[in-house]
Design a protein around this motif. Structure first.
Motif, PDB file in Angstrom:
ATOM      1  N   ASN A  61       1.448  -0.850  -0.286  1.00  0.00           N
ATOM      2  CA  ASN A  61      -0.003   0.052  -0.141  1.00  0.00           C
ATOM      3  C   ASN A  61       0.624   1.005  -0.323  1.00  0.00           C
ATOM      4  O   ASN A  61       0.284   2.623   0.624  1.00  0.00           O
ATOM      5  CB  ASN A  61      -1.223  -0.198   0.909  1.00  0.00           C
ATOM      6  CG  ASN A  61       0.094   0.130   2.673  1.00  0.00           C
ATOM      7  OD1 ASN A  61       1.084  -0.201   2.406  1.00  0.00           O
ATOM      8  ND2 ASN A  61      -1.007  -0.418   3.689  1.00  0.00           N
ATOM      9  N   ARG A  85      -2.196   3.678   1.127  1.00  0.00           N
ATOM     10  CA  ARG A  85      -3.301   3.523   0.854  1.00  0.00           C
ATOM     11  C   ARG A  85      -3.960   2.077   1.657  1.00  0.00           C
ATOM     12  O   ARG A  85      -2.825   1.336   0.933  1.00  0.00           O
ATOM     13  CB  ARG A  85      -4.141   3.903  -0.636  1.00  0.00           C
ATOM     14  CG  ARG A  85      -3.918   5.273  -1.011  1.00  0.00           C
ATOM     15  CD  ARG A  85      -3.935   5.462  -2.073  1.00  0.00           C
ATOM     16  NE  ARG A  85      -4.380   6.951  -2.746  1.00  0.00           N
ATOM     17  CZ  ARG A  85      -3.454   6.729  -4.575  1.00  0.00           C
ATOM     18  NH1 ARG A  85      -3.585   5.812  -5.428  1.00  0.00           N
ATOM     19  NH2 ARG A  85      -3.618   7.860  -4.643  1.00  0.00           N
ATOM     20  N   TRP A  86      -5.208   2.592   1.953  1.00  0.00           N
ATOM     21  CA  TRP A  86      -5.380   0.990   2.960  1.00  0.00           C
ATOM     22  C   TRP A  86      -6.828   0.430   1.968  1.00  0.00           C
ATOM     23  O   TRP A  86      -7.899   1.341   1.589  1.00  0.00           O
ATOM     24  CB  TRP A  86      -5.625   1.367   4.083  1.00  0.00           C
ATOM     25  CG  TRP A  86      -4.737   1.133   4.763  1.00  0.00           C
ATOM     26  CD1 TRP A  86      -3.689   0.129   4.961  1.00  0.00           C
ATOM     27  CD2 TRP A  86      -3.791   2.099   5.525  1.00  0.00           C
ATOM     28  NE1 TRP A  86      -2.660   0.025   5.796  1.00  0.00           N
ATOM     29  CE2 TRP A  86      -2.330   1.521   5.826  1.00  0.00           C
ATOM     30  CE3 TRP A  86      -4.342   3.743   5.065  1.00  0.00           C
ATOM     31  CZ2 TRP A  86      -1.586   3.153   5.976  1.00  0.00           C
ATOM     32  CZ3 TRP A  86      -3.070   4.265   5.417  1.00  0.00           C
ATOM     33  CH2 TRP A  86      -2.108   3.894   6.044  1.00  0.00           C
ATOM     34  N   ARG A  87      -7.162  -0.419   1.301  1.00  0.00           N
ATOM     35  CA  ARG A  87      -8.489  -0.749   0.351  1.00  0.00           C
ATOM     36  C   ARG A  87      -9.483  -0.752   1.853  1.00  0.00           C
ATOM     37  O   ARG A  87      -9.984  -1.887   3.005  1.00  0.00           O
ATOM     38  CB  ARG A  87      -8.382  -2.080  -0.165  1.00  0.00           C
ATOM     39  CG  ARG A  87      -8.984  -2.713  -0.977  1.00  0.00           C
ATOM     40  CD  ARG A  87      -9.406  -1.881  -2.629  1.00  0.00           C
ATOM     41  NE  ARG A  87      -8.450  -2.037  -3.291  1.00  0.00           N
ATOM     42  CZ  ARG A  87      -8.436  -1.186  -4.162  1.00  0.00           C
ATOM     43  NH1 ARG A  87      -9.740  -1.175  -4.972  1.00  0.00           N
ATOM     44  NH2 ARG A  87      -7.169  -1.150  -4.763  1.00  0.00           N
ATOM     45  N   GLU A  90     -14.054  -3.058  -2.111  1.00  0.00           N
ATOM     46  CA  GLU A  90     -13.955  -3.827  -3.539  1.00  0.00           C
ATOM     47  C   GLU A  90     -14.871  -4.290  -3.801  1.00  0.00           C
ATOM     48  O   GLU A  90     -14.962  -5.069  -3.139  1.00  0.00           O
ATOM     49  CB  GLU A  90     -12.547  -3.966  -3.223  1.00  0.00           C
ATOM     50  CG  GLU A  90     -12.229  -4.176  -5.180  1.00  0.00           C
ATOM     51  CD  GLU A  90     -11.106  -4.666  -5.571  1.00  0.00           C
ATOM     52  OE1 GLU A  90     -10.299  -4.833  -7.030  1.00  0.00           O
ATOM     53  OE2 GLU A  90     -10.228  -4.388  -4.598  1.00  0.00           O
ATOM     54  N   GLY A  95     -13.454   0.606  -6.369  1.00  0.00           N
ATOM     55  CA  GLY A  95     -12.617  -0.005  -5.371  1.00  0.00           C
ATOM     56  C   GLY A  95     -12.480   1.682  -4.493  1.00  0.00           C
ATOM     57  O   GLY A  95     -12.496   2.626  -4.749  1.00  0.00           O
ATOM     58  N   GLU A  97     -10.503   2.971  -0.960  1.00  0.00           N
ATOM     59  CA  GLU A  97      -9.010   3.292  -1.017  1.00  0.00           C
ATOM     60  C   GLU A  97      -9.082   4.315   0.535  1.00  0.00           C
ATOM     61  O   GLU A  97      -9.866   5.720  -0.270  1.00  0.00           O
ATOM     62  CB  GLU A  97      -7.982   2.957  -1.129  1.00  0.00           C
ATOM     63  CG  GLU A  97      -7.949   1.945  -1.591  1.00  0.00           C
ATOM     64  CD  GLU A  97      -6.441   2.201  -3.136  1.00  0.00           C
ATOM     65  OE1 GLU A  97      -6.220   0.884  -3.232  1.00  0.00           O
ATOM     66  OE2 GLU A  97      -6.287   3.336  -3.911  1.00  0.00           O
ATOM     67  N   GLY A  99      -6.071   6.576   3.474  1.00  0.00           N
ATOM     68  CA  GLY A  99      -5.357   7.075   2.719  1.00  0.00           C
ATOM     69  C   GLY A  99      -3.930   8.730   3.239  1.00  0.00           C
ATOM     70  O   GLY A  99      -5.023   9.178   3.521  1.00  0.00           O
ATOM     71  N   THR A 126      -9.669   7.861  -2.285  1.00  0.00           N
ATOM     72  CA  THR A 126      -9.442   7.139  -3.633  1.00  0.00           C
ATOM     73  C   THR A 126     -10.923   6.658  -3.881  1.00  0.00           C
ATOM     74  O   THR A 126     -11.098   5.131  -3.271  1.00  0.00           O
ATOM     75  CB  THR A 126      -8.135   7.385  -3.702  1.00  0.00           C
ATOM     76  OG1 THR A 126      -7.073   7.885  -3.567  1.00  0.00           O
ATOM     77  CG2 THR A 126      -8.297   6.601  -5.082  1.00  0.00           C
ATOM     78  N   SER A 133      -8.630   6.633 -11.592  1.00  0.00           N
ATOM     79  CA  SER A 133      -9.488   6.849 -10.093  1.00  0.00           C
ATOM     80  C   SER A 133      -8.822   8.032  -9.224  1.00  0.00           C
ATOM     81  O   SER A 133      -8.682   8.628 -10.817  1.00  0.00           O
ATOM     82  CB  SER A 133      -8.279   6.628  -9.234  1.00  0.00           C
ATOM     83  OG  SER A 133      -7.132   6.928  -9.246  1.00  0.00           O
ATOM     84  N   THR A 135      -9.384  10.655  -6.372  1.00  0.00           N
ATOM     85  CA  THR A 135      -8.761  11.381  -5.654  1.00  0.00           C
ATOM     86  C   THR A 135      -9.162  12.697  -4.675  1.00  0.00           C
ATOM     87  O   THR A 135      -9.331  13.424  -5.354  1.00  0.00           O
ATOM     88  CB  THR A 135      -7.300  11.370  -4.815  1.00  0.00           C
ATOM     89  OG1 THR A 135      -6.670   9.877  -5.174  1.00  0.00           O
ATOM     90  CG2 THR A 135      -6.557  10.756  -3.500  1.00  0.00           C
TER      91      THR A 135
END
Length: 160
Positions: A61, A85-87, A90, A95, A97, A99, A126, A133, A135
């Motif tokens: 990540n 970034r952490w999911r 999804e 997805g 995220e 972060g 994001t 993507s 953000t």
């Protein structure tokens, strides 16, 4: 345009730095919305055009990012940093995220102020679908430095 002068050097630096596999993204910086501003809104630029590159390490990540943009005071600004970034979610190729991005920026912090190198960190959220993507980031007020807090948005396109 002056905003694109540093892009070749930035591209070379980011392409040389990664040792592990990852993906390269073109970042298109764009919009901001100021709130609780010290500066009258009419004096703030809320279209913050610019370009950057982000390298995201595969299976991790971690990311590296750098770029240039027109700041809210209509001055040229640059940034370089890293983050995570952490999911959160999804499904069906879409997805979400959360972060942060931490690093340094070289920019003005007021309409009549001089540019200065400033370290910092900002939270990010994001939304991604395939190679595209979007953000949203927040720049909170920080007494004496950030008197015009904002939420801003960018779009990233995977280019490798």
């Amino acid at each position: 345009m002056r905003i694109f002068r540093g892009i070749p050097a930035l591209a070379m630096a980011l392409s040389l730095s990664p040792v592990v596999a990852g993906d390269l993204y073109l970042d298109i910086n764009g919009l901001s919305r100021h709130y609780s501003s010290h500066t009258p809104r009419a004096d703030l630029r809320e279209t913050n055009t610019g370009l950057g590159l982000t390298y995201r390490y595969t299976g991790r990540n971690l990311l590296l990012s750098a770029g240039a943009y027109r700041d809210s005071y209509d001055g040229q600004a640059w940034y370089v940093g890293g983050g995570q970034r952490w999911r959160l979610f999804e499904q069906a190729g879409i997805g979400l995220e959360a972060g942060y991005l931490a690093g340094v920026t070289y920019r003005r912090w007021s309409v009549s102020g001089d540019r200065r190198l400033t370290p910092g960190a900002i939270p990010t959220l994001t939304l991604s679908a395939g190679s595209l993507s979007a953000t949203v980031s927040a720049l909170p007020p920080i007494g004496g430095l950030i008197r015009d807090p904002a939420v801003f948005a960018s779009i990233s396109i995977k280019i490798n």
